[in-house]
Design an enzyme around this catalytic site. Sequence first.
Site, PDB file in Angstrom:
ATOM      1  N   GLY A  11       0.821  -1.212   0.000  1.00 45.03           N
ATOM      2  CA  GLY A  11       0.000   0.000   0.000  1.00 45.03           C
ATOM      3  C   GLY A  11       0.852   1.258   0.000  1.00 45.03           C
ATOM      4  O   GLY A  11       2.091   1.199  -0.032  1.00 45.03           O
ATOM      5  N   THR A  36      -6.368  -3.576  -1.826  1.00 46.37           N
ATOM      6  CA  THR A  36      -6.175  -2.160  -2.170  1.00 46.37           C
ATOM      7  C   THR A  36      -4.706  -1.859  -2.481  1.00 46.37           C
ATOM      8  O   THR A  36      -4.412  -0.822  -3.055  1.00 46.37           O
ATOM      9  CB  THR A  36      -6.653  -1.229  -1.036  1.00 46.37           C
ATOM     10  OG1 THR A  36      -5.942  -1.545   0.152  1.00 46.37           O
ATOM     11  CG2 THR A  36      -8.142  -1.362  -0.809  1.00 46.37           C
ATOM     12  N   VAL A  58      -4.277 -10.854   6.544  1.00 49.24           N
ATOM     13  CA  VAL A  58      -3.973 -10.985   7.981  1.00 49.24           C
ATOM     14  C   VAL A  58      -5.219 -11.229   8.839  1.00 49.24           C
ATOM     15  O   VAL A  58      -5.095 -11.511  10.034  1.00 49.24           O
ATOM     16  CB  VAL A  58      -3.193  -9.763   8.535  1.00 49.24           C
ATOM     17  CG1 VAL A  58      -1.836  -9.633   7.856  1.00 49.24           C
ATOM     18  CG2 VAL A  58      -3.995  -8.480   8.420  1.00 49.24           C
ATOM     19  N   LYS A  92     -12.784  -6.430   9.529  1.00 48.01           N
ATOM     20  CA  LYS A  92     -12.007  -7.611   9.925  1.00 48.01           C
ATOM     21  C   LYS A  92     -10.508  -7.335  10.046  1.00 48.01           C
ATOM     22  O   LYS A  92      -9.852  -7.833  10.947  1.00 48.01           O
ATOM     23  CB  LYS A  92     -12.253  -8.760   8.934  1.00 48.01           C
ATOM     24  CG  LYS A  92     -13.611  -9.429   9.158  1.00 48.01           C
ATOM     25  CD  LYS A  92     -14.014 -10.306   8.009  1.00 48.01           C
ATOM     26  CE  LYS A  92     -13.315 -11.640   8.045  1.00 48.01           C
ATOM     27  NZ  LYS A  92     -13.836 -12.533   6.955  1.00 48.01           N
ATOM     28  N   ASN A 100      -4.719 -11.301  15.424  1.00 47.26           N
ATOM     29  CA  ASN A 100      -3.723 -12.277  14.925  1.00 47.26           C
ATOM     30  C   ASN A 100      -2.307 -11.741  15.080  1.00 47.26           C
ATOM     31  O   ASN A 100      -1.385 -12.458  15.468  1.00 47.26           O
ATOM     32  CB  ASN A 100      -3.981 -12.588  13.451  1.00 47.26           C
ATOM     33  CG  ASN A 100      -5.231 -13.442  13.270  1.00 47.26           C
ATOM     34  OD1 ASN A 100      -5.640 -14.167  14.174  1.00 47.26           O
ATOM     35  ND2 ASN A 100      -5.851 -13.337  12.102  1.00 47.26           N
ATOM     36  N   ALA A 115      -1.234   0.930  13.208  1.00 48.28           N
ATOM     37  CA  ALA A 115      -1.620   2.186  12.549  1.00 48.28           C
ATOM     38  C   ALA A 115      -3.056   2.519  12.931  1.00 48.28           C
ATOM     39  O   ALA A 115      -4.000   1.886  12.464  1.00 48.28           O
ATOM     40  CB  ALA A 115      -1.498   2.034  11.040  1.00 48.28           C
ATOM     41  N   TYR A 146     -14.831   1.630   9.619  1.00 53.81           N
ATOM     42  CA  TYR A 146     -13.400   1.964   9.748  1.00 53.81           C
ATOM     43  C   TYR A 146     -13.118   2.489  11.153  1.00 53.81           C
ATOM     44  O   TYR A 146     -12.241   2.002  11.856  1.00 53.81           O
ATOM     45  CB  TYR A 146     -13.044   3.011   8.691  1.00 53.81           C
ATOM     46  CG  TYR A 146     -11.586   3.394   8.611  1.00 53.81           C
ATOM     47  CD1 TYR A 146     -10.620   2.471   8.236  1.00 53.81           C
ATOM     48  CD2 TYR A 146     -11.182   4.701   8.872  1.00 53.81           C
ATOM     49  CE1 TYR A 146      -9.278   2.836   8.123  1.00 53.81           C
ATOM     50  CE2 TYR A 146      -9.848   5.075   8.758  1.00 53.81           C
ATOM     51  CZ  TYR A 146      -8.903   4.128   8.383  1.00 53.81           C
ATOM     52  OH  TYR A 146      -7.582   4.501   8.280  1.00 53.81           O
TER      53      TYR A 146
END
Length: 324
Positions: A11, A36, A58, A92, A100, A115, A146
């Site tokens: 990204g 993305t 992930v 998720k 995880n 982040a 989000y």
Amino acid sequence: MSRILITGAAGFLGSHLCDRYIKEGFKVVGMDNLITGDLKNIEHLMKLENFEFYHHDVSKYVHVPGELNYILHFASPASPIDYLKIPIQTLKVSSLGTHNLLGLALAKKARILVASTSEVYGDPLVHPQTEDYWGNVNPVGPRGVYDEAKRFQEAITMAYHTYHGLETRIVRIFNTYGPRMRLNDGRVLPAFIGQALRGEDLTIFGNGSQTRSFCYVDDLVEGIHRLLMSNESQPVNIGNPSEITIADFAEEIIKLTGTKQKVIYKDLPVDDPKQRQPDITRARSILGWEPKVTRQEGLKITYDYFRNLPNEELFKDHKDFGKK
Ligand code: UDP
């Protein structure tokens, strides 16, 4: 030699972080599910001995063989259009995905930095935003997927710190820009520059009085590095306090690009924050960090990047996105 796992490696931010840690002499393990992200952003690293890449989501169990000293969790859709199109994946990656990666950090005895975002402040009622402001978020609005996932991410990260004694860091990232942003992800800066390059009018949402504060990517990466190497487990804002209205920003882009087009007005998206500016007192005092690149300098570099992209990139639209 330190080994670092960077999720969201293909990204915009993830790829710049990969570059930084390769330069620092680390062994870098990049991971991305490429929903993305784009492999083009890390193509130049693929042949390096100190770089390896895993194509993996992930949100599913994460396995990385060998030692890890650090983890940077930067995987997530990050533009409002993205999280409208893929709301479940957005939820998720910052909830299940973070869980995880915290588990992986614990198993590897690695330090993890996650982040987070200024979106945890929602449509803020406090200005500028300090880290001790709890925010004003609509959990069931379009941005809720989000914002709430990132808030959960902060909560579970802090729980791993207090309960397990894990070394954790939380960066709250404000609007950041620079080369490798996706031209058609809907964010205001690539939107305006793309429109100027295609000879279209610039679309201002609402009346343009809403504000944002834009940080150049190199400044952000430096702030993240300093936070990772610090002892601070509380959240730290990293962003550029130089605030501007979206209407004035459109004027800056018109001047920069020399476009003859005008601005047109469209509806303001639901729950679009009215004002946003980081209070960076904490970053200044704990990390000795503040942004160095002015908007004029950063925009010039970014514009040069976009205008040198192959022409077909300019006209690629957003429609197939998320079906990968
Ligand atoms: N915006 C705009 N025109 C566009 C895209 C965005 O006026 O073509 C506005 C948007 O409504 C918001 C601001 O620009 O107020 C920043 O939007 P962006 O999606 O870049 O990030 P946000 O900070 O809202 O997450």
